[in-house]
Design an enzyme around this catalytic site. Structure first.
Site, mmCIF file in Angstrom:
data_model
loop_
_atom_site.group_PDB
_atom_site.id
_atom_site.type_symbol
_atom_site.label_atom_id
_atom_site.label_comp_id
_atom_site.label_asym_id
_atom_site.label_seq_id
_atom_site.Cartn_x
_atom_site.Cartn_y
_atom_site.Cartn_z
ATOM 1 N N HIS A 139 81.730 32.903 46.861
ATOM 2 C CA HIS A 139 81.640 34.311 47.258
ATOM 3 C C HIS A 139 82.631 34.733 48.324
ATOM 4 C CE1 HIS A 139 79.180 32.825 50.637
ATOM 5 N NE2 HIS A 139 79.621 33.906 51.246
HETATM 6 C C1 UD1 Z 1 78.440 38.091 53.760
HETATM 7 C C2 UD1 Z 1 78.928 37.465 55.064
HETATM 8 C C3 UD1 Z 1 79.093 35.956 54.901
HETATM 9 C C4 UD1 Z 1 77.828 35.318 54.314
HETATM 10 C C5 UD1 Z 1 77.492 36.032 53.005
HETATM 11 C C6 UD1 Z 1 76.244 35.459 52.338
HETATM 12 C C7 UD1 Z 1 80.322 38.978 56.418
HETATM 13 C C8 UD1 Z 1 81.694 39.309 56.840
HETATM 14 N N1 UD1 Z 1 80.216 38.043 55.446
HETATM 15 O O1 UD1 Z 1 79.466 37.987 52.808
HETATM 16 O O2 UD1 Z 1 79.362 35.386 56.169
HETATM 17 O O3 UD1 Z 1 78.050 33.940 54.065
HETATM 18 O O4 UD1 Z 1 77.279 37.423 53.289
HETATM 19 O O5 UD1 Z 1 76.061 35.943 51.034
HETATM 20 O O6 UD1 Z 1 79.385 39.548 56.940
HETATM 21 N N2 UD1 Z 1 76.862 43.414 47.464
HETATM 22 C C9 UD1 Z 1 75.950 43.870 46.554
HETATM 23 N N3 UD1 Z 1 74.626 43.708 46.835
HETATM 24 C C10 UD1 Z 1 74.193 43.114 47.959
HETATM 25 C C11 UD1 Z 1 75.124 42.666 48.890
HETATM 26 C C12 UD1 Z 1 76.460 42.810 48.632
HETATM 27 O O7 UD1 Z 1 76.295 44.393 45.511
HETATM 28 O O8 UD1 Z 1 72.967 42.999 48.134
HETATM 29 C C13 UD1 Z 1 78.306 43.515 47.160
HETATM 30 C C14 UD1 Z 1 78.954 44.753 47.668
HETATM 31 O O9 UD1 Z 1 79.824 45.196 46.690
HETATM 32 C C15 UD1 Z 1 79.752 44.279 48.872
HETATM 33 C C16 UD1 Z 1 80.068 42.848 48.518
HETATM 34 O O10 UD1 Z 1 78.974 42.409 47.719
HETATM 35 O O11 UD1 Z 1 80.886 45.047 49.077
HETATM 36 C C17 UD1 Z 1 80.203 41.950 49.690
HETATM 37 O O12 UD1 Z 1 79.075 42.003 50.555
HETATM 38 P P1 UD1 Z 1 79.244 41.800 52.135
HETATM 39 O O13 UD1 Z 1 77.928 41.882 52.772
HETATM 40 O O14 UD1 Z 1 80.309 42.677 52.638
HETATM 41 O O15 UD1 Z 1 79.865 40.356 52.293
HETATM 42 P P2 UD1 Z 1 79.502 38.992 51.573
HETATM 43 O O16 UD1 Z 1 80.647 38.635 50.735
HETATM 44 O O17 UD1 Z 1 78.154 39.042 50.956
#
Ligand code: UD1
Length: 359
Positions: A203
């Site tokens: 991820h």
């Molecule tokens: C985040 C954390 C990372 C952690 C990971 C666990 C930061 C910078 N990164 O990364 O340290 O290891 O979470 O999973 O905070 N999205 C959804 N549904 C959700 C959540 C996210 O669709 O419930 C999608 C969205 O399009 C979003 C993307 O995933 O833009 C990334 O989510 P984000 O929370 O920004 O970062 P992670 O890659 O999940």
């Protein structure tokens, strides 16, 4: 003592569960969910699996650029802190929720406790590394899982308020592994033979947002010929959609939605090997005694590599394939993440700080 605990992303739900149980014995806890992770399989299932109390506040920030997401959380937490006036704010790990929670508190002169302080990958291109460094520098209590973490802080001039307590993820894992073995039907659901399949998660933006990386990883997994369980994070799903590559996915890869904690624990515990770019899973693999192949060039969990149970292969197809075949830890693990009980130790230190309890 009145504590505000800030969580928002999947790994934080895992860390907050054992600590919440401990601190609620002696303190008042107000739980704030930022909403960084909002899909039911990224959030609700963890609250259920880990029996975490309902959040007192749900800030509903959702997705956005790093600036937008961090800024939005910062502004919304400030309102909660102004209203609740806690004695301390607790943050976990290295996400945007961690950074925003720590910054809003410190700007209001509320002391900050950072659980999982002192970790460094020394790779500042990772958003998590920036979050770690900044959070540590504004924290008043720094709860370190390892000696390396304590040393990293000392190298940056941070020695006050630093406590080596071990790792709260050990508590979560030990509390739940037998529950998972009893309750989870994940092996039956996908027909996975115990000890005869791989688990993979990807991820990190450095992998998901780069088709060459994803292609190398998926090709190596295809070559392995073994069943591969691949729970797909929403970010990864979005990118695989954009790359239009679902139809060319090797047939031995079993794609599924992100798994809850108990299913993931059971899947990991019975895997032959784990391939991941997650920080938490490298550690869980180590604790479960399953060899880990890390799809990154650096790691903040260096001890797992030094101990011979984790190997860094980046997104190099040849190295991944070779590790799937040949990587085999030789040494007995030296249990570097400490004994069970980090959560209790943290609660005790918080109690001492408040002068109200705990010796
Ligand atoms: C985040 C954390 C990372 C952690 C990971 C666990 C930061 C910078 N990164 O990364 O340290 O290891 O979470 O999973 O905070 N999205 C959804 N549904 C959700 C959540 C996210 O669709 O419930 C999608 C969205 O399009 C979003 C993307 O995933 O833009 C990334 O989510 P984000 O929370 O920004 O970062 P992670 O890659 O999940």
């Amino acid at each position: 003592m009145k504590l505000v605990t800030v969580v928002g992303a999947r790994p934080q739900f895992v860390k907050c569960a054992p600590l919440s149980r401990e601190i609620r014995k002696e303190h008042t806890e107000i739980l704030v969910h930022t909403g960084q992770h909002y899909d039911p399989e990224m959030s609700d299932v963890f609250f259920r699996d880990l029996a975490i109390p309902e959040p007192d506040y749900h800030l509903g920030v959702g997705s956005g650029s790093h600036g937008e997401q961090t800024g939005e959380i910062l502004a919304r937490i400030e309102q909660v802190l102004l209203k609740e006036k806690p004695d301390m704010v607790i943050v976990f790990g290295d996400t945007n929720s961690t950074l925003a929670g720590a910054l809003s508190a410190t700007k209001l002169h509320i002391p900050v406790a950072h659980v999982e302080a002192g970790l460094r990958s020394f790779d500042r291109s990772m958003p998590e590394e920036i979050n770690r460094v900044v959070t540590d520098h504004v924290s008043d209590l720094l709860f370190c899982p390892t000696r390396t973490a304590v040393r990293n802080l000392a190298d940056e001039g941070i020695t006050r308020g630093v406590h080596l307590v071990g790792d709260v993820m050990v508590d979560a894992l030990e509390y739940n592994r037998h529950i998972a073995a009893k309750k989870s039907r994940i092996l039956e659901r996908f027909g996975l033979p115990p000890g005869g399949y791989l688990v993979v998660t990807v991820h990190r933006p450095a992998n998901t947002d780069n088709w060459e990386h994803m292609d190398a990883i998926l090709s190596a997994l295809g070559e392995s010929g073994q069943p591969v369980l691949f729970p797909v994070h929403p970010r990864t799903k979005k990118m695989l959609n954009e790359f239009g590559c679902w139809s060319v996915l090797p047939k031995n890869i079993i794609v599924t939605e992100p798994l809850g904690y108990l299913d993931m624990l059971q899947a990991m515990a019975n895997a032959r090997k784990i391939l991941t770019d997650s920080g938490g899973m490298q550690k869980e693999a180590y604790l479960l005694g399953v060899p880990c192949i890390t799809l990154r060039d650096t790691t903040e969990w260096v001890e797992t590599v030094e101990d011979g149970w984790n190997v860094l292969v980046g997104a190099d197809r040849g190295k991944i394939s070779e590790a799937i075949v040949a990587f085999s830890p030789e040494k007995t693990r030296s249990m570097i993440y400490g004994e069970v009980g980090a959560s209790g130790r943290i609660a005790k230190i918080l109690g001492r700080r408040s002068g109200l309890s705990g010796g």
